[in-house]
Write an enzyme that holds these catalytic residues in place. Structure first.
Site, PDB file in Angstrom:
ATOM      1  N   ASP A   1     -37.396  -8.243  38.950  1.00  0.00           N
ATOM      2  CA  ASP A   1     -38.635  -7.750  39.544  1.00  0.00           C
ATOM      3  C   ASP A   1     -39.456  -7.021  38.493  1.00  0.00           C
ATOM      4  OD1 ASP A   1     -40.460  -6.482  41.690  1.00  0.00           O
ATOM      5  OD2 ASP A   1     -39.032  -7.631  42.887  1.00  0.00           O
TER       6      ASP A   1
ATOM      7  N   HIS B   1     -43.379  -2.231  42.636  1.00  0.00           N
ATOM      8  CA  HIS B   1     -42.859  -3.335  43.435  1.00  0.00           C
ATOM      9  C   HIS B   1     -41.332  -3.389  43.402  1.00  0.00           C
ATOM     10  CE1 HIS B   1     -42.074  -7.616  44.527  1.00  0.00           C
ATOM     11  NE2 HIS B   1     -43.137  -7.446  45.284  1.00  0.00           N
TER      12      HIS B   1
ATOM     13  N   SER C   1     -41.735 -10.371  50.080  1.00  0.00           N
ATOM     14  CA  SER C   1     -41.023  -9.629  49.037  1.00  0.00           C
ATOM     15  C   SER C   1     -40.137  -8.543  49.630  1.00  0.00           C
ATOM     16  CB  SER C   1     -42.013  -8.973  48.071  1.00  0.00           C
ATOM     17  OG  SER C   1     -42.603  -9.920  47.231  1.00  0.00           O
TER      18      SER C   1
END
Length: 687
Positions: A172, A206, A359
């Site tokens: 990620d 994220h 996600s």
């Protein structure tokens, strides 16, 4: 660049002809060929992944052209061990290489539109289930301390401690070290980030959000993850635009294989089929790794890769009503779904954020998979995948819900029965368990709305502030600003006041930086008089550094790179400079620490990491750094003046020493305050 510099000037017409021939041979649409050719007209070179039959041929290609710089030196070159490399090529050379008998395949190392002839394989894991009518219990509001999404998938009461821990690789944007998540391993493969601080590794938030859903600690900060009894391996592959070339992702997968992880979570996707990526995930699956990926936020346009590969579980997203989100990818490759609409996650330094997307659904499947696997570490990835699919609650169409909504409770309750009936290599479409038709808890009000932490002016901090502090905290490790051939911010010896280095009074440096931030907020863009009253010896240098920042340039970068609309406000500058101060404070634990009266240097250890920046070298240093960061954030949010006591740990006994801490604390405050750190302060002059 050798031959490349000559070939890049080849006539655009020749390039188009060569590329069109290549794409016809390899089954890609003429439209795609035209797009690439158009790019060739503009630039002439692109990065291509070349897979050869021998390492000798790979070496010859590298010598003739140039290896791309998409992966930094932290990589282990495992992709090259697979006789595969990303190479910077003139587009006119692509067809020549493709026709070479020693080249297996060649493909662009980029994210582009899907071609007409790409194929997908995921439907093999869909069970012979018939959807049933949805049974649900609707709650007006989630009044429980357990997050709504965790309640929906019934994963809040299934935690258990094991001596052995499932190893989960998260590919990620990185994970901030110590931010409510215990990391077993962390690395950035993004170019230019070889020296990026471990504490603020995540450039966008994220990756930290994804990791928090899996394993955030139950400690009162942020949210609590589904299973904190796991080892998290973080690979930063997504850059500050949350993008990555295929080659970098593939390298990370091979690194995860080498580190013998059990599960790989990939909360990203792309439309283009890639043979390189397919081979990487297939190799991981062959090694017994369970691969889980977000299906994509592409709606009716279909499932993205890597989720669309047979070896990967494709995860879609549902909302608080248990219904598939409009943006969630649809298609026969969808294997399972989990909540993804307005999910609360842990953000920057223990804060909370509410975000949406597939996600966020994928890591919840990863977490439930770990709960299943830790019951018996000897079962296979296929067993875990099969039980996830068998126990899912299907109340909608298979091309939207796959096998249904994940149900941790049902999976664990039927674990023994499934284990008795399961046979390795069985027909994956055969249903071995009773259909799960249990009641699903849904919500009118989850307590989470978009921007729910930012909607009122009296909120302690808005999301933009969090983001700008994060940006400022990472800023001193870049090398964009150079004055007279010297870096303005990067480098601990060149700019010790920005990196917690003992060549300067780092306590006063941190205080002074926050005063400059506060002054920018209180008095405007050019007034730092209040900050200068500290009497810090290096204040003039620090002020000159701040004055040299191209604020309009940084704003442009932030807004274009991160899709923001930030303006040059007093609050923006305060957030940015406070972030730089937090960076300096946390760097003290990397750059000014001693063990047994010997400095922890930046020499490379047996793990291939520099000792000073290696979290495995006295892990307490990085835990302590997060404590200081959180103490500073408390003052930042309250718009209160930072004091020396905020830079002191709330306990005295630690396993290492910090150079000149007593001296610098005393110089910034008084002897009584300095006595609080005397036990772990090291001064060479006092020895």
């Amino acid at each position: 660049m050798k031959l490349k510099e000559v070939l890049k000037r080849v006539c655009a017409v020749v390039v188009i002809i060569a590329l069109t021939g290549y794409y016809c041979v390899f089954g890609v649409s003429p439209e795609a060929a035209t797009k690439v050719a158009h790019g060739a007209e503009k630039g002439g070179t692109k990065n291509y992944i070349v897979h050869t039959k021998s390492k000798k041929m790979l070496s010859e290609i590298e010598n003739q052209y140039s290896k791309s710089d998409d992966i930094n030196e932290n990589a282990q070159n495992l992709l090259e061990d697979e006789k595969t490399m990303s190479v910077e090529l003139p587009d006119s050379a692509v067809n020549t290489l493709a026709e070479d008998s020693d080249v297996v395949y060649i493909e662009e190392d980029a994210v582009v539109e899907a071609s007409e002839n790409s194929y997908k394989e995921g439907k093999i894991h869909i069970k012979n289930k018939k959807p049933h009518k949805m049974k649900k219990k609707v709650l007006e509001k989630n009044s429980s301390s357990t997050e709504w999404n965790v309640r929906m998938i019934k994963a809040g009461e299934n935690k258990r401690k094991n001596k052995e821990r499932i190893k989960i690789a998260i590919l990620d944007s990185g994970i901030d070290w110590g931010n409510d998540i215990d990391l077993a391993y962390q690395v950035s493969l993004v170019p230019g980030e070889e020296e990026m601080t471990q504490v603020f590794m995540d450039g966008t938030g994220h990756g930290s959000s994804v990791a928090s859903l899996i394993a955030a600690n139950d400690d009162g900060n942020g949210i609590t993850g589904i299973n904190e009894n796991v080892d998290i391996y973080s690979y930063r592959v997504l850059d500050d635009e949350n993008q990555s070339p295929v080659s970098r992702i593939a390298e990370a997968i091979y690194m995860a294989i080498e580190q013998d992880v059990d599960i790989i979570n990939m909360s990203f996707g792309m439309n283009e089929y890639s043979e390189t990526l397919r081979e990487a995930v297939h190799t991981a699956a062959e090694r017994g790794i369970l691969l889980i990926a977000a299906a994509g936020n592409t709606g009716e346009d279909g499932v993205q890769y890597p989720a669309a590969y047979e070896d990967v579980m494709a995860v879609g997203a549902v909302n608080k009503n248990g219904m598939v989100e409009d943006y969630s990818a649809k298609g026969e490759e969808i294997e399972i779904v989990a909540p993804g609409g307005l999910v609360r996650t842990t953000g920057f330094i223990g804060t909370e954020e509410v975000i949406s997307g597939t996600s966020l659904a994928a890591p919840q499947i990863t977490a439930v998979a770990s709960l299943i696997w830790q019951k018996d570490f000897k079962v296979s990835a296929d067993f875990v995948r099969g039980l996830l699919n068998e126990s899912a609650n299907l109340y909608g169409k298979a091309d939207e819900y796959g096998n249904g909504l994940v149900d941790a409770e049902y999976a664990l309750n039927y674990y023994n029965e499934y284990k008795q009936k399961y046979k390795e290599g069985e027909d994956k479409s055969e249903q071995l368990l009773p259909a799960n038709e249990s009641q699903i808890t849904t919500f009118h009000n989850t307590g989470c709305v978009e921007g729910c932490w930012t909607k009122n002016d009296h909120e302690s901090m808005v999301e933009a502030d969090y983001f700008n502090v994060r940006y400022g905290a990472r800023f001193p490790d870049n090398s964009r600003y150079v004055s007279k051939n010297n870096p303005v911010f990067s480098g601990m010896t060149s700019n010790p006041w920005w990196h917690g280095y003992y060549d300067t009074n780092y306590i006063k440096a941190v205080l002074y930086a926050t005063r400059m931030g506060d002054a920018a907020d209180t008095y405007g863009k050019k007034e730092y008089k209040r900050a200068e009253t500290l009497g810090y010896g290096s204040a003039s240098e620090m002020k000159e550094d701040i004055d040299e920042i191209g604020w309009s340039t940084e704003l442009s970068r932030i807004n274009s790179t991160y899709n923001k609309s930030q303006k040059d406000t007093k609050g923006f500058r305060r957030a940015f400079i406070w972030g730089m101060a937090i960076h300096s404070a946390t760097d003290i634990f990397a750059h000014s620490t001693y063990e047994n009266s010997k400095p922890i240097k930046h020499d490379v250890n047996a793990r291939g990491k520099k000792n000073a920046d290696d979290p495995d070298r006295i892990r307490e240093r990085f835990v302590d750094a997060q404590i200081i960061a959180k103490q500073m954030m408390t003052k930042y949010k309250a718009k209160a003046k930072l004091e020396v006591k905020d830079l002191i740990l709330p306990y005295g006994a630690i396993t290492y020493e910090i150079r000149d801490l007593y001296k610098y604390v005393k110089a910034a405050s008084d002897t009584k305050t300095a006595e609080l750190v005397a036990g772990y302060s090291y001064s060479p002059s006092a020895k």
